[in-house]
Motif scaffolding. Sequence first.
Motif, PDB file in Angstrom:
ATOM      1  N   PHE A   1       0.833  -1.197   0.000  1.00 11.28           N
ATOM      2  CA  PHE A   1       0.000   0.000   0.000  1.00 11.28           C
ATOM      3  C   PHE A   1       0.869   1.249   0.000  1.00 11.28           C
ATOM      4  CE2 PHE A   1      -2.273   3.264   2.464  1.00 11.28           C
ATOM      5  CZ  PHE A   1      -3.338   3.459   1.616  1.00 11.28           C
ATOM      6  N   GLY A   2       2.025   1.186   0.635  1.00 13.24           N
ATOM      7  CA  GLY A   2       2.913   2.345   0.715  1.00 13.24           C
ATOM      8  C   GLY A   2       3.403   2.804  -0.648  1.00 13.24           C
ATOM      9  N   ALA A   3       3.631   1.862  -1.561  1.00  5.04           N
ATOM     10  CA  ALA A   3       4.092   2.236  -2.898  1.00  5.04           C
ATOM     11  C   ALA A   3       3.001   3.010  -3.638  1.00  5.04           C
ATOM     12  CB  ALA A   3       4.476   0.985  -3.678  1.00  5.04           C
ATOM     13  N   TYR A   4       1.769   2.526  -3.542  1.00  6.67           N
ATOM     14  CA  TYR A   4       0.667   3.236  -4.200  1.00  6.67           C
ATOM     15  C   TYR A   4       0.439   4.611  -3.568  1.00  6.67           C
ATOM     16  CZ  TYR A   4      -0.506  -1.186  -6.442  1.00  6.67           C
ATOM     17  OH  TYR A   4      -0.465  -2.315  -7.179  1.00  6.67           O
TER      18      TYR A   4
ATOM     19  N   THR B   1       2.716   6.471  -2.128  1.00  9.18           N
ATOM     20  CA  THR B   1       3.819   7.339  -2.543  1.00  9.18           C
ATOM     21  C   THR B   1       3.576   7.890  -3.942  1.00  9.18           C
ATOM     22  OG1 THR B   1       5.346   6.051  -1.196  1.00  9.18           O
ATOM     23  CG2 THR B   1       6.309   7.425  -2.915  1.00  9.18           C
ATOM     24  N   ILE B   2       3.144   7.037  -4.852  1.00  8.01           N
ATOM     25  CA  ILE B   2       2.865   7.497  -6.223  1.00  8.01           C
ATOM     26  C   ILE B   2       1.729   8.514  -6.229  1.00  8.01           C
ATOM     27  CG2 ILE B   2       2.003   6.736  -8.474  1.00  8.01           C
ATOM     28  CD1 ILE B   2       3.550   4.126  -7.995  1.00  8.01           C
ATOM     29  N   ALA B   3       0.692   8.255  -5.441  1.00 10.40           N
ATOM     30  CA  ALA B   3      -0.445   9.182  -5.391  1.00 10.40           C
ATOM     31  C   ALA B   3      -0.020  10.540  -4.833  1.00 10.40           C
ATOM     32  CB  ALA B   3      -1.564   8.591  -4.543  1.00 10.40           C
ATOM     33  N   VAL B   4       0.807  10.542  -3.806  1.00  9.02           N
ATOM     34  CA  VAL B   4       1.265  11.810  -3.216  1.00  9.02           C
ATOM     35  C   VAL B   4       2.151  12.558  -4.205  1.00  9.02           C
ATOM     36  CG1 VAL B   4       2.748  12.778  -1.409  1.00  9.02           C
ATOM     37  CG2 VAL B   4       1.033  11.076  -0.822  1.00  9.02           C
ATOM     38  N   LEU B   5       3.017  11.852  -4.908  1.00  7.20           N
ATOM     39  CA  LEU B   5       3.885  12.528  -5.893  1.00  7.20           C
ATOM     40  C   LEU B   5       3.063  13.140  -7.029  1.00  7.20           C
ATOM     41  CD1 LEU B   5       6.916  10.079  -6.119  1.00  7.20           C
ATOM     42  CD2 LEU B   5       6.849  12.340  -5.083  1.00  7.20           C
ATOM     43  N   VAL B   6       2.072  12.409  -7.515  1.00  6.63           N
ATOM     44  CA  VAL B   6       1.219  12.962  -8.581  1.00  6.63           C
ATOM     45  C   VAL B   6       0.457  14.177  -8.064  1.00  6.63           C
ATOM     46  CG1 VAL B   6      -0.831  12.458  -9.989  1.00  6.63           C
ATOM     47  CG2 VAL B   6       1.029  10.792  -9.841  1.00  6.63           C
ATOM     48  N   PHE B   7      -0.054  14.094  -6.848  1.00 10.58           N
ATOM     49  CA  PHE B   7      -0.771  15.224  -6.257  1.00 10.58           C
ATOM     50  C   PHE B   7       0.142  16.442  -6.146  1.00 10.58           C
ATOM     51  CE2 PHE B   7      -1.802  17.657  -2.410  1.00 10.58           C
ATOM     52  CZ  PHE B   7      -3.051  18.137  -2.778  1.00 10.58           C
TER      53      PHE B   7
END
Length: 73
Positions: free
Chosen positions: A42-45, A47-53
């Motif tokens: 879940f942490g990888a997803y 991290t990607i969501a926070v970076l895109v945001f």
Amino acid sequence: MNKKVPLKNRSERSGNLVSIQPYDNTSRAYKSEANQRPQTGFGAYLTIAVLVFLVILFAGIYELVVETWTRLK
């Protein structure tokens, strides 16, 4: 005196809660595990969501600053 009744062995008794067959797991002890692809955590997803945001947020702030600067100019 009571006449002693010979005890029944465990397989002849009624109401056994535990199976009398021994459980042998040694036959599977050295079997190689099936190759499974590692599950993404879940942490990888997250991290990607926070970076895109953050990228979208900074792009929006940049556009706001540039538009404001061109209007004030």
